[in-house]
Design a protein around this motif. Structure first.
Motif, PDB file in Angstrom:
ATOM      1  N   ARG A 142     -17.785  -2.417  -0.340  1.00  0.00           N
ATOM      2  CA  ARG A 142     -16.959  -3.064  -1.351  1.00  0.00           C
ATOM      3  C   ARG A 142     -16.199  -4.322  -1.183  1.00  0.00           C
ATOM      4  NH1 ARG A 142     -16.719  -0.728  -6.894  1.00  0.00           N
ATOM      5  NH2 ARG A 142     -17.973   1.002  -6.471  1.00  0.00           N
TER       6      ARG A 142
ATOM      7  N   PHE B 101       0.852  -1.202   0.135  1.00  0.00           N
ATOM      8  CA  PHE B 101       0.021   0.174   0.103  1.00  0.00           C
ATOM      9  C   PHE B 101       0.828   1.379   0.191  1.00  0.00           C
ATOM     10  CE2 PHE B 101      -2.333   3.122   2.717  1.00  0.00           C
ATOM     11  CZ  PHE B 101      -2.910   3.718   1.973  1.00  0.00           C
TER      12      PHE B 101
ATOM     13  N   LYS C  98      -5.534  -0.633   1.904  1.00  0.00           N
ATOM     14  CA  LYS C  98      -5.801   0.104   3.095  1.00  0.00           C
ATOM     15  C   LYS C  98      -6.840  -0.701   4.128  1.00  0.00           C
ATOM     16  CE  LYS C  98      -7.161   4.828   4.737  1.00  0.00           C
ATOM     17  NZ  LYS C  98      -6.200   4.992   5.672  1.00  0.00           N
TER      18      LYS C  98
ATOM     19  N   ARG D 122      -8.321   3.836  -6.951  1.00  0.00           N
ATOM     20  CA  ARG D 122      -8.647   4.177  -5.825  1.00  0.00           C
ATOM     21  C   ARG D 122      -9.100   2.737  -5.095  1.00  0.00           C
ATOM     22  NH1 ARG D 122      -8.820  10.010  -5.393  1.00  0.00           N
ATOM     23  NH2 ARG D 122     -10.113   9.793  -3.494  1.00  0.00           N
ATOM     24  N   ARG D 123     -10.048   2.334  -6.050  1.00  0.00           N
ATOM     25  CA  ARG D 123     -10.506   1.030  -5.395  1.00  0.00           C
ATOM     26  C   ARG D 123      -9.272   0.013  -4.869  1.00  0.00           C
ATOM     27  NH1 ARG D 123     -10.824  -4.086  -7.382  1.00  0.00           N
ATOM     28  NH2 ARG D 123      -9.823  -3.455  -9.326  1.00  0.00           N
TER      29      ARG D 123
ATOM     30  N   GLN E 186     -14.445   6.789   6.320  1.00  0.00           N
ATOM     31  CA  GLN E 186     -14.539   6.506   4.814  1.00  0.00           C
ATOM     32  C   GLN E 186     -13.930   5.182   4.440  1.00  0.00           C
ATOM     33  OE1 GLN E 186     -12.591   9.972   3.776  1.00  0.00           O
ATOM     34  NE2 GLN E 186     -14.325  11.207   3.372  1.00  0.00           N
ATOM     35  N   THR E 187     -13.024   4.689   5.174  1.00  0.00           N
ATOM     36  CA  THR E 187     -12.475   3.382   4.763  1.00  0.00           C
ATOM     37  C   THR E 187     -13.355   2.330   5.356  1.00  0.00           C
ATOM     38  OG1 THR E 187     -10.402   4.415   5.062  1.00  0.00           O
ATOM     39  CG2 THR E 187     -10.470   2.051   4.773  1.00  0.00           C
TER      40      THR E 187
ATOM     41  N   PHE F 222     -15.988   2.115   2.788  1.00  0.00           N
ATOM     42  CA  PHE F 222     -15.656   1.313   1.686  1.00  0.00           C
ATOM     43  C   PHE F 222     -15.621  -0.164   1.934  1.00  0.00           C
ATOM     44  CE2 PHE F 222     -12.037  -1.010   0.078  1.00  0.00           C
ATOM     45  CZ  PHE F 222     -12.275  -0.885  -1.265  1.00  0.00           C
TER      46      PHE F 222
ATOM     47  N   LEU G 131      -6.283   0.804  -4.014  1.00  0.00           N
ATOM     48  CA  LEU G 131      -5.667   1.393  -2.990  1.00  0.00           C
ATOM     49  C   LEU G 131      -6.690   1.223  -1.618  1.00  0.00           C
ATOM     50  CD1 LEU G 131      -4.343   4.654  -4.352  1.00  0.00           C
ATOM     51  CD2 LEU G 131      -2.806   2.742  -3.812  1.00  0.00           C
ATOM     52  N   LEU G 132      -7.673   1.479  -1.567  1.00  0.00           N
ATOM     53  CA  LEU G 132      -8.719   1.463  -0.652  1.00  0.00           C
ATOM     54  C   LEU G 132      -8.717  -0.172  -0.025  1.00  0.00           C
ATOM     55  CD1 LEU G 132     -11.330   3.998  -1.448  1.00  0.00           C
ATOM     56  CD2 LEU G 132      -9.849   4.076   0.706  1.00  0.00           C
TER      57      LEU G 132
END
Lengths: 607, 607
Positions: free
Chosen positions: A577, A311, A354, A347-348, A569-570, A573, A350-351
């Motif tokens: 997702r 990451f 994370k 971003r998908r 926010q994570t 996600f 990376l998230l």
């Protein structure tokens, strides 16, 4: 290679804010010394060692690998210097008893140390890591003399240890072990046999290595009930307890592996070497597996480490690399193209990394609290319960976090496009290094059988129900980890978690029922059940982390508000997702064993 | 390393029985020569070449890699001999026009050739493979002189070709290309610039290499509309058309990669090399991408190849390796333990590999039929429709089959346990080799944008609707591939496929609608939509294969009944254990873009 930067803010969030470790430390004997100042100082120092000494050697280790020269393994450039700094700092014995030269700090604090070291340089970390296994074995099963001779050396790091289980014909199925142990006149044993895949089996970091070897006494019963455990040093201790004469422990060869090339993986030949029985005869497997939970959690940690390191590399690249324009309009009009972090799919990726890195961290630190109770002999009931709880979480942490860690490492490579495939960037090394974590210390399939076959079926799922009840209590607003003052913001996540927690119980019952009719149902559902469980366990931690972040924001944590918002926010996600993966696992594990078992062995392929 | 054994029975099932290729060959001009006898003879010979010559060099290529010696790339031992046998057999020009030295056979037959070669030795296959790209470009866009000089040499294999697109600052975003082309007095161009990641950019298999290079004319518009295409040979042709003087095309360096080490990946420096414009000025990208669909399907083939090769290795090991007893009772009581193929989870892994290898094969051969129409200029309407159909299928085949191929390669390694991590077995090489396929020829993310952003949104989804209609016609019993006589057995699969096909249409509409409001919805849903589509497309082929197998069994195919039953069982596995992955992709792609876009770029990590 990404330069490791300790994610200190996140580590402290989990350690201090979510799990309130200082409160926990007031309940365990080793906690007294671990004051907030002490903890901070230790984390600072270990971060420095990891970032400045170990991280720069990570790519060197891969490039040079280990070499076998005149029967002696030579580690990559810099490994020995780094090891000397490590033992000079007293790091090896940090969480081990003062009476054998350790610092007597909590095991859970040692987990943060391992996390930093493993993320900075997993290969290097294998040497002290394997030594921990030997230390724990001697500590728990050795007699006083064995502890005095071996444990002190291991704790100070003057010697290291290895665990010699696997043989060419068997890894998982240790009942097939053939290595022989014959009684010598002096009460020691003559050990003869070949062991393979021995990590840290030989190296040049120390002048002696203490092998813990599984072998069979002449009159031993067949199978797993006839295996005993022996201490077999590379060199016998001399009269004053220092490295003495060579003990016929030879390196047969060095394996060429996909990754963790800086870590030596040896074929070890015991050619009538002198060994000393440790623990009761024929009880070797039980003894060996006492500390298995902590070893396996250490492997789960590698998954988490891979997610974190990959990451870090991918994030830096995504901010730097310019390619194409955002579909929703230029984001960097002054540049030739937008940085790729603007693209939703980047971003998908990376998230996802994370979410797995930070979610895994919370799972591991939580488990580490349980592990702290294991060495507290003052409360046997608490100890037994912690052991059970850990037994339930261990296969999930080991397999789920290594599978998701490998996925994360692959995503990090993917963010780099074609450059990810080039060695120079170091992203593919993380993939290669991490791949071992799904194989050693019991494959994903073995962890899954341990979870479903043993922890749910055989143990009647007591620890599972206890954990699931903790989740349901949390959902009802009763949790030691949050106040509940921000519950209003948590509606969606709590309702999803409540529902899944119920489904989890239903599924476990249903699989138990299926297994009673047909034993093959266990192995048919096990891996899906494990992954399904992993996503739910991690959802519990993501929900709690989001709630904690809401609570801190409500308290007006102005300087940290970006951090807390990103946490929330994570979590969002993760729920949107990642958690829906449970839908597929639910469907597949409920599909029964027929679709796997009906095809004849000979009909898998036709010429 | 698994020794490649051509899965001839399965290849012929798809080629002859399911797709009835001989009937198809009666509708295309190149089909005339491809009589059943001819096809059989070609497949036999190519299988022999692949199994006996190329497969034994697969591990050698990985071990030795390529070397750069005095500015010249040296390929691994045996690669040149194998190449000489390959061109002596006339294999390079098999599907190319007779007038330039080819054999004029159908493109689809060439796909079976590529499959065998790629599965046996992907690295070696890169050299003739890249040459195909150059051949297609010269054939379609070159003038008569260029064809006469270059195409003949390429078709006979005396020279090879390369495709020089990527530069250090850009891969996907070719509008950033900087390489310059300045007009010389003789009408040729002076080419100056650096290209990276050039597969087969240099080697010792032939004495000349024809580079197809993207470069920019001095007055060219910025971005993608200002790029032209040039032929830049390593050595200029002499007066008689043979290899002449050196043309200042230099290898800057050789990349060190994760895998496909036998394939040279070069940094190429064009230091004022002489180049010849091919196609119209500033139309280079259009020209370059004419044959992109077939190149990308060739990459999808690698996914399929990886699944097949890794399956072959894992299956043999699973029958051989003895570990533990079946939970439902001993299966090999005379042995020390049961072979691991008895364990349900091992079967799950093997069946996943098998389902992806065989399902992917059917998808690729089907697409190859479409590709056959591309070179049939006699029916322009058919040609255009085939191009559109292929344009829709290409990103799915490329990305879905490489992702599932990589998964399969990893599962094959997993079946080996710790041994999978050791180089000697060759299973980890398959993982490393395959990893590139998700990156080159456009990453998975790029394929997904091509599918959703272009083929569904921009082209209004005509080809998608056509394909989906074919599926729905099949479900209704109207298909050119099956008779429908065994429809009674197909109820469950047909009902599942019907339902998913409807959902697929709904999803596509819904995503189009979302994208109209917010362009970031495209990239937020694209990879999930691609994978979701892939599982449905493959389900269509698995249903048809099962139905075909039922039909053949009903005809009383006594000697093949085990084969057909295994087909049906694998289809059942696919529907029960793989297809439910659509559930997760459905949920995540419908979750909207906010969960990806809301986090600030600077808030992904905190120190």
């Amino acid at each position: 290679m990404p330069e490791y930067k300790t994610p200190m803010r996140d580590m402290k969030f989990v350690f201090n804010e979510l799990l309130q470790t200082q409160k926990h430390y007031q309940t365990i004997p080793t906690g007294e010394e671990a004051t907030p100042d002490m903890v901070d100082a230790i984390l600072e120092e270990c971060a420095k060692l990891s970032e400045e000494v170990l991280s720069p050697l990570n790519q060197v280790g891969d490039k040079e690998g280990c070499k076998l020269v005149d029967g002696q393994v030579i580690t990559p450039t810099g490994f020995k210097d780094a090891y000397n700094q490590y033992i000079a700092g007293g790091w090896q014995g940090m969480s081990h008893p003062v009476e054998y030269g350790g610092q007597g700090l909590p095991l859970s604090l040692g987990v943060l140390k391992s996390e930093m070291i493993s993320t900075a340089n997993w290969s290097w970390g294998m040497y002290p890591g394997l030594s921990m296994g030997a230390m724990n074995t001697v500590y728990l099963h050795g007699n006083e003399e064995q502890k005095r001779i071996y444990l002190t050396k291991l704790t100070e790091g003057t010697w290291t240890g290895s665990m010699c289980l696997t043989e060419p014909q068997c890894g998982t199925d240790l009942g097939q072990v053939k290595t022989k142990a014959e009684l010598n006149e002096d009460g020691s044993y003559k050990i003869t046999g070949t062991k393979i895949f021995i990590s840290a089996g030989d190296h040049d970091l120390t002048d002696n290595i203490v092998h813990i070897v599984l072998a069979r006494l002449p009159d031993a019963p067949k199978g797993t009930r006839g295996i005993s455990l022996f201490i077999v040093p590379k060199h016998l201790p001399d009269a004053s307890g220092n490295t003495g004469e060579f003990n016929n422990v030879n390196v047969g060869s060095l394996e060429e592996k996909m990754g963790i090339k800086g870590s030596s993986t040896c074929v070890m030949n015991f050619d009538g070497a002198k060994g000393f029985l440790i623990g009761p005869p024929n009880k070797g497997l039980e003894c060996m597996f006492t500390f298995m939970n902590t070893a396996r959690i250490g492997t789960g940690l590698q998954g988490c480490a891979a997610a974190e390191l990959s990451f870090q590399g991918a994030l830096a690249y995504a901010k730097d690399r310019l390619s194409m324009r955002s579909l929703s309009g230029k984001k960097a009009p002054d540049k030739v193209a937008d940085p790729i972090i603007v693209h939703p799919d980047v971003r998908r990726m990376l998230l996802t990394q994370k979410a797995f890195a930070e979610g895994g961290r919370a799972m591991i630190y939580y488990a580490a609290h349980k592990a702290d109770f294991l060495i507290d002999d003052s409360n046997e009931e608490k100890q037994a319960r912690a052991d059970d709880d850990l037994g339930f979480l261990t296969p999930i942490i080991k397999a789920f976090l290594t599978e998701t860690g490998y996925e994360s490492a692959n995503l990090g490579m993917q963010v780099f496009g074609g450059h990810g495939y080039i060695k120079e960037w170091g992203m593919e090394q993380i993939v290669r290094d991490t791949r071992i974590s799904m194989l050693y210390e019991g494959t994903t399939g073995i962890q899954a059988l341990d979870l479903l076959g043993r922890k749910i079926l055989l143990d009647k799922g007591a620890a599972f129900r206890r954990f699931s009840k903790e989740v349901s209590q949390y959902c009802k607003g009763k949790s030691p980890y949050v106040t509940g003052k921000s519950r209003g913001k948590m509606k969606d996540m709590i309702s999803e978690l409540t529902w899944l927690n119920r489904q989890w119980n239903f599924v476990a019952l249903r699989l138990v029922f299926n297994a009673m009719r047909n034993k093959d149902e266990v192995g048919s559902a096990s891996v899906d059940f494990l992954m399904y469980s992993g996503y739910i366990v991690m959802a519990y931690f993501w929900a709690m982390m989001a709630e904690k972040a809401y609570e801190q924001l409500a308290k007006g944590a102005e300087e940290d508000k970006d951090f807390y918002r990103a946490k929330i926010q994570t979590a969002e996600f993760y729920f949107a997702r990642i958690l829906p993966r449970t839908k597929t696992h639910y469907a597949t594990m409920m599909s029964g064993s027929k679709n796997l078992m009906q095809i004849e062995d000979e009909h898998f392929a036709f010429a």
